[in-house]
Design an enzyme around this catalytic site. Sequence first.
Site, mmCIF file in Angstrom:
data_model
loop_
_atom_site.group_PDB
_atom_site.id
_atom_site.type_symbol
_atom_site.label_atom_id
_atom_site.label_comp_id
_atom_site.label_asym_id
_atom_site.label_seq_id
_atom_site.Cartn_x
_atom_site.Cartn_y
_atom_site.Cartn_z
ATOM 1 N NE ARG A 12 -1.314 2.697 2.513
ATOM 2 C CZ ARG A 12 -0.868 3.915 2.797
ATOM 3 N NH1 ARG A 12 -0.946 4.877 1.893
ATOM 4 N NH2 ARG A 12 -0.307 4.168 3.964
ATOM 5 C CG ASP A 13 3.434 4.214 3.014
ATOM 6 O OD1 ASP A 13 3.497 5.068 2.126
ATOM 7 O OD2 ASP A 13 3.880 4.402 4.154
ATOM 8 C CG HIS A 204 5.064 4.675 9.032
ATOM 9 N ND1 HIS A 204 4.374 3.748 8.271
ATOM 10 C CD2 HIS A 204 5.596 5.547 8.149
ATOM 11 C CE1 HIS A 204 4.483 4.068 6.989
ATOM 12 N NE2 HIS A 204 5.229 5.144 6.886
ATOM 13 C CB CYS A 237 10.125 10.789 0.499
ATOM 14 S SG CYS A 237 9.546 11.962 1.741
ATOM 15 C CG ASN A 246 7.376 3.454 3.524
ATOM 16 O OD1 ASN A 246 6.804 3.967 4.472
ATOM 17 N ND2 ASN A 246 6.872 3.451 2.286
HETATM 18 MG MG MG Z 1 5.289 5.687 4.726
#
Ligand code: MG
Length: 305
Positions: A12-13, A204, A237, A246
């Site tokens: 997802r992210d 996170h 990012c 991430n």
């Molecule tokens: Mg993230």
Amino acid sequence: MERVEIVEVGVRDGLQNEPGVLPTAAKLELIGRLVASGLGRLEVASFVHPERVPAMADAEAVLAGLGPRPGFTAIGLVLNRRGYERARRAGVTEIGMAVAATDAFGLRNQGMDVATALGAWADIAGEARAAGLPAQITISTAFGCPFEGEVAPARVVDLARRAAEAGPVEIALADTIGVAVPTQVTDLVGRVREALPGVRLRLHFHDTRNTALANACAGYAAGVRVFDASVGGLGGCPFAPKATGNVATEDLVYLFERMGIPTGVSLEALLAAGRALEVTLGRALPGRVLKAGGFPPAAAADRGR
Ligand code: MG
């Protein structure tokens, strides 16, 4: 050493912040490899408007592909009641929601100021509880905002307190733009744990400025046992276009396991998943351990047992 749980957010992210859209079948293959490595909790889709996030337009198809009992915790990210209804019908087994620590970020990122997002969270958490679905919330930009700069820890604590009123199974503090440093992690986690001693925390981190692993160590020392990570460091990012996003799951697994902190994840299987994903995407991913490999080498590790 107490074990940690790693929540895999790459599908997802990670994918949401990649150029291009991965086909549903490729996502399902990736999920299968990640679960086979031992990851038990994965963010698999977001139920947002498909025009806003084209990479997540197949959210229902992904859940359908996983079947009714996926064998792991399948998290769906939602930002409003409509998204929640979609996620519940699609069969997610956990609901994730996000609230920004600042109005400026909330308005630009999810079209809601802090108060509006908290209201939506209370509504969603109530619905989820009634349906028997666990729900958790992430406080994004908790360590710094690209628009407002420094975020006062007291503001994050206050936000966490208000988010906790809706009874989340967990609250995450997110360094959305990768600006946090370990002393800040120690301080903020300490404050939130003191204010909400009964609430499980998750962290996170982003590796944008190369501080994610140091922050994870500080988070563990401060008592946190759940961490988000993305296979290969998938996902950039959006506020630092040339930078890594991430923290890579393999880097975090390597770090914890070699410190004697069990993760339940096989590094070798995870590296295989990362390498297969590099082939699918046709490019190298930023994870360090993906390039260097684990240590000691698997065969030598077996001899040492
Ligand atoms: Mg993230």
